[in-house]
Write a protein that holds these residues in place. Structure first.
Motif, mmCIF file in Angstrom:
data_model
loop_
_atom_site.group_PDB
_atom_site.id
_atom_site.type_symbol
_atom_site.label_atom_id
_atom_site.label_comp_id
_atom_site.label_asym_id
_atom_site.label_seq_id
_atom_site.Cartn_x
_atom_site.Cartn_y
_atom_site.Cartn_z
ATOM 1 N N LEU A 53 40.178 32.644 48.258
ATOM 2 C CA LEU A 53 41.137 33.159 47.276
ATOM 3 C C LEU A 53 40.872 34.635 46.994
ATOM 4 O O LEU A 53 41.804 35.451 46.917
ATOM 5 C CB LEU A 53 41.053 32.339 45.989
ATOM 6 C CG LEU A 53 42.078 32.659 44.890
ATOM 7 C CD1 LEU A 53 43.504 32.554 45.412
ATOM 8 C CD2 LEU A 53 41.879 31.740 43.693
ATOM 9 N N ASN A 54 39.595 35.000 46.865
ATOM 10 C CA ASN A 54 39.254 36.409 46.641
ATOM 11 C C ASN A 54 39.615 37.269 47.846
ATOM 12 O O ASN A 54 40.026 38.419 47.692
ATOM 13 C CB ASN A 54 37.762 36.541 46.322
ATOM 14 C CG ASN A 54 37.423 36.025 44.931
ATOM 15 O OD1 ASN A 54 38.252 36.083 44.023
ATOM 16 N ND2 ASN A 54 36.217 35.498 44.764
ATOM 17 N N GLU A 55 39.467 36.692 49.034
ATOM 18 C CA GLU A 55 39.841 37.420 50.244
ATOM 19 C C GLU A 55 41.346 37.687 50.267
ATOM 20 O O GLU A 55 41.794 38.773 50.635
ATOM 21 C CB GLU A 55 39.429 36.608 51.483
ATOM 22 C CG GLU A 55 38.699 37.456 52.519
ATOM 23 C CD GLU A 55 38.302 36.658 53.738
ATOM 24 O OE1 GLU A 55 39.000 36.741 54.760
ATOM 25 O OE2 GLU A 55 37.278 35.962 53.665
ATOM 26 N N MET A 56 42.110 36.684 49.861
ATOM 27 C CA MET A 56 43.561 36.846 49.831
ATOM 28 C C MET A 56 43.979 37.849 48.762
ATOM 29 O O MET A 56 44.909 38.635 48.969
ATOM 30 C CB MET A 56 44.231 35.497 49.586
ATOM 31 C CG MET A 56 44.119 34.523 50.753
ATOM 32 S SD MET A 56 44.989 35.106 52.236
ATOM 33 C CE MET A 56 46.691 34.938 51.698
ATOM 34 N N ARG A 57 43.301 37.829 47.626
ATOM 35 C CA ARG A 57 43.615 38.792 46.563
ATOM 36 C C ARG A 57 43.349 40.227 47.023
ATOM 37 O O ARG A 57 44.053 41.159 46.621
ATOM 38 C CB ARG A 57 42.791 38.492 45.324
ATOM 39 C CG ARG A 57 43.217 37.244 44.551
ATOM 40 C CD ARG A 57 42.161 36.855 43.542
ATOM 41 N NE ARG A 57 42.543 35.708 42.718
ATOM 42 C CZ ARG A 57 41.678 34.965 42.025
ATOM 43 N NH1 ARG A 57 40.375 35.269 42.061
ATOM 44 N NH2 ARG A 57 42.096 33.947 41.306
ATOM 45 N N ALA A 58 42.341 40.402 47.861
ATOM 46 C CA ALA A 58 41.993 41.741 48.356
ATOM 47 C C ALA A 58 43.121 42.338 49.189
ATOM 48 O O ALA A 58 43.275 43.560 49.264
ATOM 49 C CB ALA A 58 40.709 41.680 49.172
ATOM 50 N N ASP A 59 43.902 41.476 49.840
ATOM 51 C CA ASP A 59 45.097 41.914 50.578
ATOM 52 C C ASP A 59 44.775 43.044 51.562
ATOM 53 O O ASP A 59 45.297 44.151 51.468
ATOM 54 C CB ASP A 59 46.182 42.358 49.591
ATOM 55 C CG ASP A 59 47.547 42.470 50.270
ATOM 56 O OD1 ASP A 59 47.674 42.060 51.432
ATOM 57 O OD2 ASP A 59 48.475 42.989 49.615
ATOM 58 N N TYR A 60 43.920 42.742 52.511
ATOM 59 C CA TYR A 60 43.451 43.752 53.458
ATOM 60 C C TYR A 60 44.574 44.368 54.294
ATOM 61 O O TYR A 60 44.428 45.494 54.784
ATOM 62 C CB TYR A 60 42.398 43.133 54.386
ATOM 63 C CG TYR A 60 41.159 42.673 53.654
ATOM 64 C CD1 TYR A 60 40.343 43.582 52.988
ATOM 65 C CD2 TYR A 60 40.805 41.321 53.621
ATOM 66 C CE1 TYR A 60 39.205 43.167 52.305
ATOM 67 C CE2 TYR A 60 39.672 40.893 52.942
ATOM 68 C CZ TYR A 60 38.875 41.824 52.287
ATOM 69 O OH TYR A 60 37.750 41.421 51.606
ATOM 70 N N ASN A 61 45.668 43.651 54.466
ATOM 71 C CA ASN A 61 46.752 44.160 55.311
ATOM 72 C C ASN A 61 47.930 44.729 54.516
ATOM 73 O O ASN A 61 49.034 44.851 55.036
ATOM 74 C CB ASN A 61 47.261 43.046 56.233
ATOM 75 C CG ASN A 61 46.380 42.886 57.461
ATOM 76 O OD1 ASN A 61 45.627 43.796 57.814
ATOM 77 N ND2 ASN A 61 46.467 41.742 58.107
ATOM 78 N N ARG A 62 47.680 45.076 53.255
ATOM 79 C CA ARG A 62 48.810 45.518 52.427
ATOM 80 C C ARG A 62 49.475 46.795 52.951
ATOM 81 O O ARG A 62 50.646 47.040 52.654
ATOM 82 C CB ARG A 62 48.351 45.723 50.982
ATOM 83 C CG ARG A 62 47.266 46.750 50.757
ATOM 84 C CD ARG A 62 46.798 46.732 49.305
ATOM 85 N NE ARG A 62 45.681 47.613 49.027
ATOM 86 C CZ ARG A 62 44.410 47.326 49.279
ATOM 87 N NH1 ARG A 62 44.109 46.153 49.833
ATOM 88 N NH2 ARG A 62 43.443 48.177 48.999
ATOM 89 N N HIS A 63 48.748 47.615 53.686
ATOM 90 C CA HIS A 63 49.339 48.843 54.228
ATOM 91 C C HIS A 63 49.630 48.743 55.729
ATOM 92 O O HIS A 63 49.974 49.743 56.358
ATOM 93 C CB HIS A 63 48.391 50.028 53.987
ATOM 94 C CG HIS A 63 48.071 50.269 52.546
ATOM 95 N ND1 HIS A 63 49.054 50.425 51.593
ATOM 96 C CD2 HIS A 63 46.877 50.356 51.892
ATOM 97 C CE1 HIS A 63 48.481 50.618 50.404
ATOM 98 N NE2 HIS A 63 47.170 50.569 50.563
#
Length: 357
Positions: free
Chosen positions: A53-63
């Motif tokens: 869940l924390n990994e998803m919140r980090a949203d590594y691919n947002r850009h």
């Protein structure tokens, strides 16, 4: 954000026909038992769930899903069969991603009050799938067509799957998606002369979303002991593996031209994806298929040949009832080959994991 100039859309009725046409290989839209899903006990995997869940919140691919200057220009040099093969690939991929978005979005909405953490997880996965579908749809516009996603939402037939089936199938869908993307990406790294469109540059980060989603569903699946500690779970695991692998083999060979223009041998690509996915599934499933058994790929390839024969019959100008009669023995033969594969002795994945430990 840099985008290309607007392209004319397909006639709406044509787009709807292409998008809605159903066959066994078409990505489908699913619904499930939301009440039962909300009551899933995740306590045995609570730590792993929080990590994901924390990994998803980090949203590594947002850009990541932002079109750059490489998409500028005309793609009219991609013509004929190669162009249609690529459009078909984009269409199928777009529908598949959008199907995942709708399922995750609905799960998030229905679980919000009863299971907020799980609701948030599905919401974040829906975010990723929406990006994927939108990016693919924009790519289609470069080739003069787009998917009418709003129409799809309202008019597709929804197939009900129990949540247990959803956990198996979505896990496999995400993991096989990872291997498809990463194998294509690594191949094009070695053979840049075959990279005819910039979409493929995005596959490395893209496949990490697929891999992450698969890991989330592994956590959900392993939280339910009946899905990996019973004799029934062994049968279901191999059943869903076979279903996904058979669909993949038939689809790859039905759309072999796409892989050929990438410089890939369709049969070798299909086999590598299946082997890698089967190995990955052994980390989550209690039993997997023996892909090294000589009968395994031999019978899958026979199914593919029979499916191509059915496609030829379907494209003929014969009356529908004659087509159905001609296809019936071929369909029965495919069913027979798949049954024989299913009856091959499986591999005990639990025992493999214990040996490794």
């Amino acid at each position: 954000m840099v985008t290309s100039a607007p392209k004319p859309q397909l006639d709406l009725s044509q787009a709807k026909t292409k998008a809605i046409k159903e066959n066994i290989l078409t990505p489908r839209f699913y619904t499930t038992d939301f009440e039962k899903t909300a009551k899933l006990d995740l306590s045995s995997q609570e730590t792993e769930f929080e990590v994901m869940l924390n990994e998803m919140r980090a949203d590594y691919n947002r850009h990541h899903f932002i079109r750059d200057d490489s998409f500028e220009g005309s793609w009219d040099h991609i013509t004929g069969e190669a162009r249609q093969a690529f459009i078909d690939y984009l269409e199928r991929s777009c529908v598949s991603e959008f199907s995942g978005f709708l399922l995750f979005k609905e799960l998030s909405r229905k679980l919000k009050d009863q299971n907020p953490s799980l609701s948030e997880m599905f919401s974040l996965m829906a975010r990723d799938e929406a990006r994927h579908a939108g990016f693919l749809n924009k790519a289609m516009s470069d080739f003069g067509c787009t998917m009418d996603l709003a129409f799809l939402t309202k008019n597709r037939v929804y197939t009900f799957f129990p949540i247990e089936w959803v956990l198996y199938t979505v896990y496999l869908s995400e993991k096989i998606g990872y291997w498809r993307y990463i194998i294509i990406y690594r191949h094009l790294e070695k053979h840049p002369e075959n990279q005819f469109y910039p979409l493929f540059n995005y596959f490395e980060s893209w496949c990490q979303d697929e891999n992450r989603h698969g890991d989330i569903f592994k956590v959900l699946l392993r939280s339910q002991t009946k899905l990996w500690q019973t004799w029934q779970s062994r049968l279901w695991s191999r059943f869903f593996l076979l279903t996904v692998f058979a669909t993949h083999t038939l689809t790859v060979h039905e759309r072999s031209k796409f892989y050929e223009i990438l410089g890939l041998d369709p049969t070798e690509f299909d086999a590598e994806v299946i082997r890698k996915t089967n190995e990955t599934a052994a980390r989550a499933f209690p039993s997997v298929l023996d892909t090294e058994n000589p009968e395994f790929f031999e019978r899958l390839h026979r199914c593919s040949d029979l499916n191509l024969q059915m496609a030829e019959i379907e494209s003929s100008s014969q009356p529908k009832w004659i087509k159905k009669l001609r296809k019936l023995p071929l369909q029965l033969s495919i069913g027979g080959h798949l049954l024989r594969i299913y009856l091959l002795k499986g591999i005990d994945a639990e025992a493999m994991r214990e040996t490794v430990r």
